[in-house]
Design a protein around this motif. Structure first.
Motif, PDB file in Angstrom:
ATOM      1  N   LYS A   1       0.841  -1.206   0.000  1.00  0.00           N
ATOM      2  CA  LYS A   1       0.000   0.000   0.000  1.00  0.00           C
ATOM      3  C   LYS A   1       0.871   1.250   0.000  1.00  0.00           C
ATOM      4  CE  LYS A   1      -4.095  -2.080   1.952  1.00  0.00           C
ATOM      5  NZ  LYS A   1      -4.815  -2.444   3.153  1.00  0.00           N
ATOM      6  N   GLU A   2       1.981   1.228   0.740  1.00  0.00           N
ATOM      7  CA  GLU A   2       2.892   2.381   0.766  1.00  0.00           C
ATOM      8  C   GLU A   2       3.514   2.616  -0.616  1.00  0.00           C
ATOM      9  OE1 GLU A   2       5.698   1.428   3.863  1.00  0.00           O
ATOM     10  OE2 GLU A   2       4.206   1.662   5.455  1.00  0.00           O
ATOM     11  N   VAL A   3       3.960   1.541  -1.245  1.00  0.00           N
ATOM     12  CA  VAL A   3       4.588   1.658  -2.568  1.00  0.00           C
ATOM     13  C   VAL A   3       3.572   2.156  -3.598  1.00  0.00           C
ATOM     14  CG1 VAL A   3       5.629   0.356  -4.480  1.00  0.00           C
ATOM     15  CG2 VAL A   3       6.374  -0.072  -2.131  1.00  0.00           C
ATOM     16  N   ILE A   4       2.380   1.578  -3.582  1.00  0.00           N
ATOM     17  CA  ILE A   4       1.353   1.981  -4.548  1.00  0.00           C
ATOM     18  C   ILE A   4       0.928   3.428  -4.301  1.00  0.00           C
ATOM     19  CG2 ILE A   4      -0.986   1.534  -5.400  1.00  0.00           C
ATOM     20  CD1 ILE A   4       1.191  -0.527  -6.290  1.00  0.00           C
ATOM     21  N   ASP A   5       0.838   3.847  -3.039  1.00  0.00           N
ATOM     22  CA  ASP A   5       0.521   5.252  -2.745  1.00  0.00           C
ATOM     23  C   ASP A   5       1.565   6.184  -3.358  1.00  0.00           C
ATOM     24  OD1 ASP A   5      -1.864   4.875  -1.440  1.00  0.00           O
ATOM     25  OD2 ASP A   5      -1.005   4.912   0.580  1.00  0.00           O
ATOM     26  N   ARG A   6       2.853   5.805  -3.229  1.00  0.00           N
ATOM     27  CA  ARG A   6       3.922   6.625  -3.840  1.00  0.00           C
ATOM     28  C   ARG A   6       3.763   6.669  -5.357  1.00  0.00           C
ATOM     29  NH1 ARG A   6       7.478   4.159  -0.148  1.00  0.00           N
ATOM     30  NH2 ARG A   6       8.432   2.911  -1.771  1.00  0.00           N
ATOM     31  N   PHE A   7       3.445   5.517  -5.960  1.00  0.00           N
ATOM     32  CA  PHE A   7       3.239   5.472  -7.406  1.00  0.00           C
ATOM     33  C   PHE A   7       2.068   6.376  -7.812  1.00  0.00           C
ATOM     34  CE2 PHE A   7       0.725   3.601 -10.897  1.00  0.00           C
ATOM     35  CZ  PHE A   7       1.606   3.831 -11.947  1.00  0.00           C
ATOM     36  N   LEU A   8       0.992   6.334  -7.050  1.00  0.00           N
ATOM     37  CA  LEU A   8      -0.180   7.145  -7.379  1.00  0.00           C
ATOM     38  C   LEU A   8       0.128   8.638  -7.279  1.00  0.00           C
ATOM     39  CD1 LEU A   8      -3.009   5.097  -5.626  1.00  0.00           C
ATOM     40  CD2 LEU A   8      -2.516   5.233  -8.075  1.00  0.00           C
ATOM     41  N   LYS A   9       0.978   9.021  -6.317  1.00  0.00           N
ATOM     42  CA  LYS A   9       1.305  10.443  -6.126  1.00  0.00           C
ATOM     43  C   LYS A   9       2.314  10.946  -7.152  1.00  0.00           C
ATOM     44  CE  LYS A   9       0.295  10.414  -1.213  1.00  0.00           C
ATOM     45  NZ  LYS A   9       0.848  10.065   0.081  1.00  0.00           N
ATOM     46  N   THR A  10       3.151  10.068  -7.658  1.00  0.00           N
ATOM     47  CA  THR A  10       4.209  10.514  -8.586  1.00  0.00           C
ATOM     48  C   THR A  10       3.951   9.990  -9.993  1.00  0.00           C
ATOM     49  OG1 THR A  10       5.599   8.664  -7.906  1.00  0.00           O
ATOM     50  CG2 THR A  10       5.964  10.770  -6.788  1.00  0.00           C
ATOM     51  N   GLY A  11       4.205   8.729 -10.228  1.00  0.00           N
ATOM     52  CA  GLY A  11       4.110   8.151 -11.571  1.00  0.00           C
ATOM     53  C   GLY A  11       2.735   8.256 -12.195  1.00  0.00           C
ATOM     54  N   HIS A  12       1.700   7.951 -11.444  1.00  0.00           N
ATOM     55  CA  HIS A  12       0.348   7.928 -12.010  1.00  0.00           C
ATOM     56  C   HIS A  12      -0.149   9.327 -12.356  1.00  0.00           C
ATOM     57  CE1 HIS A  12      -4.077   7.182 -12.075  1.00  0.00           C
ATOM     58  NE2 HIS A  12      -3.657   6.136 -12.761  1.00  0.00           N
TER      59      HIS A  12
END
Length: 197
Positions: free
Chosen positions: A117-128
């Motif tokens: 969840k932490e990794v995906i949250d970072r992806f959603l805030k930056t990459g996505h």
């Protein structure tokens, strides 16, 4: 406990083994992983890539698979969803991916859920949020050179984004620590490329 038993068939002779490899070698496609295995050690290639002997996956590989497939599920959602819409269902996607990896130790499951969840949250805030309008996820590639008829290079590219005309951004997802260009491009003592390159 394993019960010993006699082999029902005799082991292959060296000549039979060579014949088996010769017959099936041309059926193999060459991926980046296969090449890495071969350059690391031809025996690694033989057992892992040619014979496909099963191996237990290490936790970091399982975690990487979970993250990779979760991001892929997000990227393949119809009509680019908002971060809020994704966050509503992300827990379910992660649970499904953990189950696919057959993780049964509850301590590991709990840790994977939290860290994923932490990794995906970072992806959603930056990459996505910075994702180009036009992109392809898990793009299959296949390269063939007639000069080498028995060699076909195959693989998948995690993400290709069309930034502007004739400019693409290629992303390879990794869950380990970030690598510098120097680390990625560094060659070993025998002048071989790094695994990442």
């Amino acid at each position: 406990y394993v019960t010993p038993r006699q082999l029902t068939q005799p082991a292959l002779s060296r000549a039979e083994l060579k014949k088996l490899v010769a017959e099936h070698y041309t059926d193999r496609k060459v991926s980046a992983t296969l090449l890495k295995n071969f350059y690391t050690c031809p025996w690694t290639w033989y057992f892992r890539s040619f014979l496909n002997l099963p191996e237990a996956l290490l936790e970091p590989l399982q975690f990487g698979n979970i993250i990779h497939r979760t991001i892929e599920a997000i990227l393949k959602m119809p009509e680019k969803p908002t971060t809020k819409e994704i966050q509503k269902i992300i827990g379910q996607i992660i649970e499904i991916e953990i189950a696919r990896e057959q993780v049964i130790d509850l301590r590991i499951v709990t840790r994977f859920e939290k860290e994923a969840k932490e990794v995906i949250d970072r992806f959603l805030k930056t990459g996505h949020t910075q994702l180009a309008d036009h992109y392809e996820s898990e793009k299959k590639i296949s390269l063939f050179d007639p000069a080498y008829p028995d060699l076909q290079i195959t693989g998948k590219i995690d993400l290709i984004e069309n930034q502007v005309e004739n400019i693409l951004r290629v992303t390879d997802f990794k869950t380990g620590r970030a690598k510098t260009a120097r680390e990625i491009e560094k060659r070993d003592d025998e002048d071989r490329m790094s695994d990442y390159l």
